[in-house]
Write an enzyme that holds these catalytic residues in place. Structure first.
Site, PDB file in Angstrom:
ATOM      1  N   LYS A   1      -6.433   2.651   6.292  1.00 30.58           N
ATOM      2  CA  LYS A   1      -7.569   1.763   7.107  1.00 30.58           C
ATOM      3  C   LYS A   1      -7.169   0.409   6.949  1.00 30.58           C
ATOM      4  O   LYS A   1      -6.398   0.068   6.196  1.00 30.58           O
ATOM      5  CB  LYS A   1      -8.937   2.119   6.196  1.00 30.58           C
TER       6      LYS A   1
ATOM      7  N   SER B   1      11.610   2.792   7.374  1.00 31.36           N
ATOM      8  CA  SER B   1      11.160   1.070   7.550  1.00 31.36           C
ATOM      9  C   SER B   1      11.953   0.891   8.553  1.00 31.36           C
ATOM     10  O   SER B   1      13.124   1.463   9.017  1.00 31.36           O
ATOM     11  CB  SER B   1      11.566   0.469   6.353  1.00 31.36           C
TER      12      SER B   1
ATOM     13  N   HIS C   1      -0.762   0.225  13.796  1.00 29.04           N
ATOM     14  CA  HIS C   1      -1.405   1.708  13.498  1.00 29.04           C
ATOM     15  C   HIS C   1      -1.224   2.637  14.713  1.00 29.04           C
ATOM     16  O   HIS C   1      -1.045   3.783  14.739  1.00 29.04           O
ATOM     17  CB  HIS C   1      -2.672   1.737  13.132  1.00 29.04           C
TER      18      HIS C   1
ATOM     19  N   ILE D   1       0.818  -1.098   0.077  1.00 27.08           N
ATOM     20  CA  ILE D   1       0.154   0.006  -0.049  1.00 27.08           C
ATOM     21  C   ILE D   1       0.720   1.090   0.007  1.00 27.08           C
ATOM     22  O   ILE D   1       0.571   2.303  -0.477  1.00 27.08           O
ATOM     23  CB  ILE D   1      -0.925   0.017   1.183  1.00 27.08           C
ATOM     24  N   ALA D   2       2.098   1.074   0.665  1.00 21.23           N
ATOM     25  CA  ALA D   2       3.058   2.375   0.672  1.00 21.23           C
ATOM     26  C   ALA D   2       3.472   2.629  -0.977  1.00 21.23           C
ATOM     27  O   ALA D   2       3.698   3.749  -1.220  1.00 21.23           O
ATOM     28  CB  ALA D   2       4.204   2.066   1.331  1.00 21.23           C
TER      29      ALA D   2
END
Length: 326
Positions: free
Chosen positions: A95, A34, A77, A12-13
């Site tokens: 999300k 990272s 998260h 997703i990054a």
């Protein structure tokens, strides 16, 4: 020019970075972090990012980073956002926002205390075609809504990673959030009843989810799965017609069917890949000094998380890192 930092270097990054690079100067990819130095270096090199770090804390303390996109696993998260907010960094978090509603509420409270912007990256809600849907619903074009349906399922070679309990894996937090979020977009962010059935996998997380949400006289029927390809589709059925939305998680078109009338097809193509709209919204809020995004605020995020909490409660789904109830 808004300078973005990215926490995490996974799939997703990559999507986020590709989007920002294609936005023609609206934003800059400034820093990436990272926990593995080589991963950070390779990611920065791939996307021409000038600064990279082998710790999340280092990025949080970089004074030149304006806002951070959190692309770490769900299980991280909360701690990652807490660390960023305490460092004064605005946040756009992928999300699902956290692993439960209590965590989400704590993050929004902390952000308010610190005067820091924070927003969940529910990118689907910002897509242009959904402004057309909003207009149809607000004008009562299809009458009183009776039923909402949404389904989404896919197969992946990364199934083991997707299901890993220690990372808050499973279908619900990964893609169930799309279906629940869509139902909330249509019916509102509160429900009278939540019913669910989860089919568990060998990892101890959920593989297939079936959920029913009721608000007044309207019902949402939602089905999601990881491990089987399922057409991504949603529909809204009212007393005067219905709206058909293929690929509801990232739609560029939909069709309006009003009883007795010719169907109306609508198309709203993306500029890039769809992520650009939430990115722009976050930057607009940041530049306006807002603490929350009106279109995707704390109430919206916490409501979706509470529904997922209830689904997990009904099916006894808990992650290893969660405290056991006494």
């Amino acid at each position: 020019m808004t300078r973005w930092g990215i926490l995490g270097t996974g799939t997703i990054a990559h999507t986020f970075a590709q989007t920002v690079k294609a936005m023609n100067g609206d934003a800059q990819l400034y820093a990436a972090a990272s926990r593995r130095s080589e991963s950070a270096r390779q990611f920065a090199q791939e996307f021409d990012i000038p600064v990279f770090y082998d710790s999340y804390e280092a990025l949080a303390n970089d004074p030149d980073v304006d806002i951070v996109y959190v692309a770490t696993p769900h299980s991280r998260h909360y701690e990652d956002m807490e660390m960023l907010i305490r460092a004064g960094k605005p946040v756009l978090c992928e999300k699902s926002f956290t692993t439960d509603a209590d965590q989400a509420e704590k993050i929004f409270r902390l952000a308010h205390e610190k005067g820091v912007f924070v927003m969940e990256g529910f990118w689907t809600k910002f897509l242009p075609i959904y402004r057309e849907m909003d207009k149809i619903l607000s004008e009562g074009t299809i009458g009183e809504i009776r039923t909402v349906t949404a389904q989404y399922g896919y197969k992946t070679p990364r199934q083991e990673r997707k299901f890993e309990a220690a990372l808050a894996g499973g279908t619900l937090l990964d893609i169930g959030v799309y279906a629940i979020g869509f139902a909330c977009m249509v019916l509102g962010y509160s429900f009278d009843d939540v019913l669910s059935q989860l089919v568990m996998n060998e990892a101890g997380t959920d593989a297939t989810d079936a959920m029913i949400l009721r608000r007044g006289g309207a019902v949402a029927q939602l089905t999601c799965t990881i491990g089987a390809n399922m057409p991504t589709h949603a529909a809204i059925y009212g007393t005067k017609g219905f709206v058909d939305i293929p690929d509801f998680k990232n739609p560029q078109k939909m069709t309006l069917y009003v009883d007795g009338q010719v169907p109306v097809k609508m198309e709203r193509p993306f500029e890039v890949n769809g992520f650009e709209y939430e990115i722009r919204a976050a930057m607009q809020c940041l530049n306006a000094g807002e603490e929350q995004c009106p279109m995707m605020n704390a109430e919206h995020t916490v409501c979706v998380m509470r529904i997922m909490d209830e689904v997990r409660r009904q099916n006894g789904l808990r992650f290893p890192f969660e405290k056991r109830e006494c």
